[in-house]
Every structure is written in structure tokens, then in C-alpha cells.
Design an enzyme around this catalytic site. Sequence first.
Site, PDB file in Angstrom:
ATOM      1  N   CYS A 115      48.010  44.749 -50.288  1.00 12.42           N
ATOM      2  CA  CYS A 115      46.699  44.394 -49.752  1.00 12.42           C
ATOM      3  C   CYS A 115      46.729  43.010 -49.108  1.00 12.42           C
ATOM      4  O   CYS A 115      47.112  42.040 -49.747  1.00 12.42           O
ATOM      5  CB  CYS A 115      45.683  44.420 -50.880  1.00 12.42           C
ATOM      6  SG  CYS A 115      44.031  44.133 -50.296  1.00 12.42           S
ATOM      7  N   ARG A 240      42.244  55.611 -44.007  1.00 10.88           N
ATOM      8  CA  ARG A 240      41.046  55.585 -43.157  1.00 10.88           C
ATOM      9  C   ARG A 240      40.743  56.921 -42.500  1.00 10.88           C
ATOM     10  O   ARG A 240      39.578  57.226 -42.246  1.00 10.88           O
ATOM     11  CB  ARG A 240      41.205  54.472 -42.113  1.00 10.88           C
ATOM     12  CG  ARG A 240      41.115  53.091 -42.736  1.00 10.88           C
ATOM     13  CD  ARG A 240      41.619  52.020 -41.814  1.00 10.88           C
ATOM     14  NE  ARG A 240      43.043  52.194 -41.533  1.00 10.88           N
ATOM     15  CZ  ARG A 240      43.714  51.498 -40.628  1.00 10.88           C
ATOM     16  NH1 ARG A 240      43.097  50.599 -39.919  1.00 10.88           N
ATOM     17  NH2 ARG A 240      45.018  51.723 -40.449  1.00 10.88           N
TER      18      ARG A 240
HETATM   19  C1  LIG Z   1      38.452  49.576 -46.836  1.00 12.22           C
HETATM   20  C2  LIG Z   1      39.879  49.507 -47.284  1.00 12.22           C
HETATM   21  C3  LIG Z   1      40.158  49.120 -48.578  1.00 12.22           C
HETATM   22  C4  LIG Z   1      41.489  49.056 -49.026  1.00 12.22           C
HETATM   23  N1  LIG Z   1      41.737  48.732 -50.333  1.00 12.22           N
HETATM   24  C5  LIG Z   1      43.012  48.801 -50.803  1.00 12.22           C
HETATM   25  C6  LIG Z   1      43.282  48.601 -52.185  1.00 12.22           C
HETATM   26  O1  LIG Z   1      42.397  48.375 -53.005  1.00 12.22           O
HETATM   27  N2  LIG Z   1      44.582  48.674 -52.592  1.00 12.22           N
HETATM   28  C7  LIG Z   1      45.612  48.930 -51.714  1.00 12.22           C
HETATM   29  O2  LIG Z   1      46.768  48.990 -52.130  1.00 12.22           O
HETATM   30  N3  LIG Z   1      45.372  49.143 -50.400  1.00 12.22           N
HETATM   31  C8  LIG Z   1      44.109  49.090 -49.942  1.00 12.22           C
HETATM   32  N4  LIG Z   1      43.860  49.363 -48.627  1.00 12.22           N
HETATM   33  C9  LIG Z   1      44.984  49.775 -47.737  1.00 12.22           C
HETATM   34  C10 LIG Z   1      45.128  51.299 -47.690  1.00 12.22           C
HETATM   35  O3  LIG Z   1      45.493  51.816 -48.958  1.00 12.22           O
HETATM   36  C11 LIG Z   1      46.187  51.716 -46.653  1.00 12.22           C
HETATM   37  O4  LIG Z   1      47.418  51.158 -47.030  1.00 12.22           O
HETATM   38  C12 LIG Z   1      45.863  51.267 -45.231  1.00 12.22           C
HETATM   39  O5  LIG Z   1      44.500  51.521 -44.923  1.00 12.22           O
HETATM   40  C13 LIG Z   1      46.757  51.972 -44.198  1.00 12.22           C
HETATM   41  O6  LIG Z   1      46.616  53.364 -44.279  1.00 12.22           O
HETATM   42  P1  LIG Z   1      45.679  54.196 -43.228  1.00 12.22           P
HETATM   43  O7  LIG Z   1      46.133  53.829 -41.841  1.00 12.22           O
HETATM   44  O8  LIG Z   1      45.934  55.619 -43.560  1.00 12.22           O
HETATM   45  O9  LIG Z   1      44.265  53.757 -43.469  1.00 12.22           O
HETATM   46  C14 LIG Z   1      42.554  49.390 -48.150  1.00 12.22           C
HETATM   47  C15 LIG Z   1      42.247  49.776 -46.842  1.00 12.22           C
HETATM   48  C16 LIG Z   1      40.937  49.842 -46.392  1.00 12.22           C
HETATM   49  C17 LIG Z   1      40.645  50.291 -44.976  1.00 12.22           C
END
Ligand SMILES: Cc1cc2nc3c(=O)[nH]c(=O)nc-3n(C[C@H](O)[C@H](O)[C@H](O)COP(=O)(O)O)c2cc1C
Length: 343
Positions: A115, A240
Site C-alpha cells: 500500500c 478496481r
Molecule cells: C480504494 C483502494 C483501497 C486499497 N486498499 C488496500 C489495502 O488495504 N491493502 C492492500 O494491500 N492494497 C490496497 N489497495 C491496492 C489494491 O489491493 C490493488 O493492489 C491495486 O488497486 C491494483 O489492483 P487493480 O488495478 O486491480 O485495482 C487498495 C486500492 C484501492 C483502489
Amino acid sequence: MIGGLCVGTLGKQNNMQIGPYTLKNRLILAPMAGVTDRPFRQLCRSLGAGLAVSEMVSSNSLLWGSDKTRRRANHEGEVGPKSVQIMGTDPEMMAQAAKVNADNGAQIIDINMGCPAKKVCNVLAGSALLKDETLVGQILEAVVNAVDVPVTLKIRTGWDRQGRNAPTIGKIAQESGIQALAIHGRTRADQYTGEAEYDTIADVKSRIRIPVIANGDITTPEKAKHVLDTTGVDAIMIGRAAQGRPWIFREIEHYLNTGNKLPEPKVKEVRDILLKHLQNLHAFYGEHTGVRVARKHISWYSKGQAHGAAFRKTINNIDNFESQLLMVHQFFERLIAKEEMAA
Ligand SMILES: Cc1cc2nc3c(=O)[nH]c(=O)nc-3n(C[C@H](O)[C@H](O)[C@H](O)COP(=O)(O)O)c2cc1C
């Protein structure tokens, strides 16, 4: 094709294994703070996700009594295996947090080193930790030794583009007894800009034996298959793209199994899924918080629909459960009528 790897996925049934758990497929809902609460996790599981990782829980025990943390640790009625993410920087506190969550029913503990949030990185937690490989090893070992359940790790590809140390972290993870490694194909410095790259993920996969999960910008069934085929990873994680489209998991599963794409869900089905989702949010959070949490979901589901912008403007001012449900119902009634007329 990356690094000579090209594994066909069509119809392939080797499901993901995490410790003693065999997942029903290779599709995982990414942890997202403020999004992947229990109602959303249950919804994604019912629409095809093989695993749904909870929002992160802080390792700071001072926060454990708060309503927010209690809700995040609530897994009543959830289908297993239940994976709970923890985050922090002190090995002892992380071990303690893992133990508390395992005692509370977590069947998998996931460690967040992915994160990039400022609040997290200022205290060297989340992806900031990737810079200190010794500390990474200490945290992983402390957590693995503290619990009997499998421990997984989520990272980015590195600190910045010059410091893509995911292969080293992957080795440390394997030696520490981590049971699966999820990698978001961006560095910490990238935040969410640019496009996720999967070459580093393929490289890590080729160097370690533990299961690897690819994450970042997987938005369609075709992209899901491409990432699985070109990296050789064991599973993919979707964040997302599931917001307002929780059925993406069933779409991907169908495509991976058959090579054919499912038609878009009818507006009537979208309405039914959303109304049930809202009822579950209201029941989980209570009216005051439930109505507010629901707003962002309503806005995601209505994205791209005719007159969606005007609808969102109005519904965001509503602060009671009954009116929120009624407005959603009316908005979708008009869309359904339009869809039926066009058919
Ligand atoms: C609103 C939001 C909150 C997130 N919170 C976390 C979290 O609590 N822990 C974590 O490891 N990643 C968190 N992430 C990252 C996501 O798990 C993921 O790695 C990132 O969005 C990329 O994947 P995607 O392109 O499929 O969204 C968060 C992402 C978003 C958009």
C-alpha cells in the site's frame, strides 16, 4: 510471451492452493480499504471470486477496540477460507496482530507491503517496507512463527523503477515460510500512475516455488487470460475493476473455461444485485454509516448508464435508507423500460 513462458489457460483446472486450502478457481478479490468490507466480499464470492481478502487491520492494538476495526474483523456467515490482511512495521506487534486475528477466525493472514498511502508510508509500513529487506524478513518470520494458519504477502514490484527488488523479496518470503505472494505490477513511486507491468511478476514466478498472484489493471476476461498465459502465475487478483462490476469474476471464469465471453448482464440483473448489496450494507453498518458507504457503490454501478451523472448528484444528498433504495429502484426502472423497448 514473457521469458519463454506461455502456458495455455483454456479449460485449465489447476486451482490455486494456499497452504491446506484449495480455492475453487484462480480469481481473487484484492483487499481495498473502505471497499472490501464483508458485504462486498460476500457478493464477489457469490459471483465467482475464489477468495476475497479483507480490508487491512492495523497491528496497533490501541485501535482494536474501535468500531471500524471490529467491523473489519467481522466474518460472520462468510464462506472460507477467510483471509485477513494486517499491516504494520514492528515484527512483535505484527505477530501479535496475526495471532489475535487467527484466534478470531482468520484462516489466512495476509501481510500488506503493497500500500503506497502516505499515512502508511510515513511510518514505514505498506510498500515503504520493501526498502528494508532485513526488516521484511524479520516481520515475515515473526508472523509465520506466531500462527498455525498460512501467511501470505502482498507487495509491489519495488520501491521505485531503479529499485525493483520483488525477486529478492520473493526469495525472502519463500525462506520465511510465506505460502503465497501477490504482486501489484507497479512500484511504490508509481503510486497508481502508468500501466501495471507483468515482466517483473513473471521473473519472480520463475525464481520461486511458492504460488504467485499477479495484480494490477486486470480489467477484462481477455486481459486476465493474457496475464495468466504470459506470466505463468498461479492466480490473478482484481481490485478496481470489481467496483460496480462484481460479476467480473464470473465473466473471467467463464472465459477461462470456455474461450467465450458472457453477454453483459441485463440492467434488471444489475438492479437486483445492487439492491441486495445496499440492503446488506445497511444491515452491516446500520443506517447512518450504511447509507454513506453505499453512495460510492451506487456511483460505480451507475457509471456509464444514461443520466447517471444527474442521478449521482441527487442521490448523494439522500441520508436515509428508504429513500436511497427507492431512488435506486426508480433510476433502474427507467433503464429497464428503455432496454426492453430496444430489445
Ligand atoms: C480504494 C483502494 C483501497 C486499497 N486498499 C488496500 C489495502 O488495504 N491493502 C492492500 O494491500 N492494497 C490496497 N489497495 C491496492 C489494491 O489491493 C490493488 O493492489 C491495486 O488497486 C491494483 O489492483 P487493480 O488495478 O486491480 O485495482 C487498495 C486500492 C484501492 C483502489
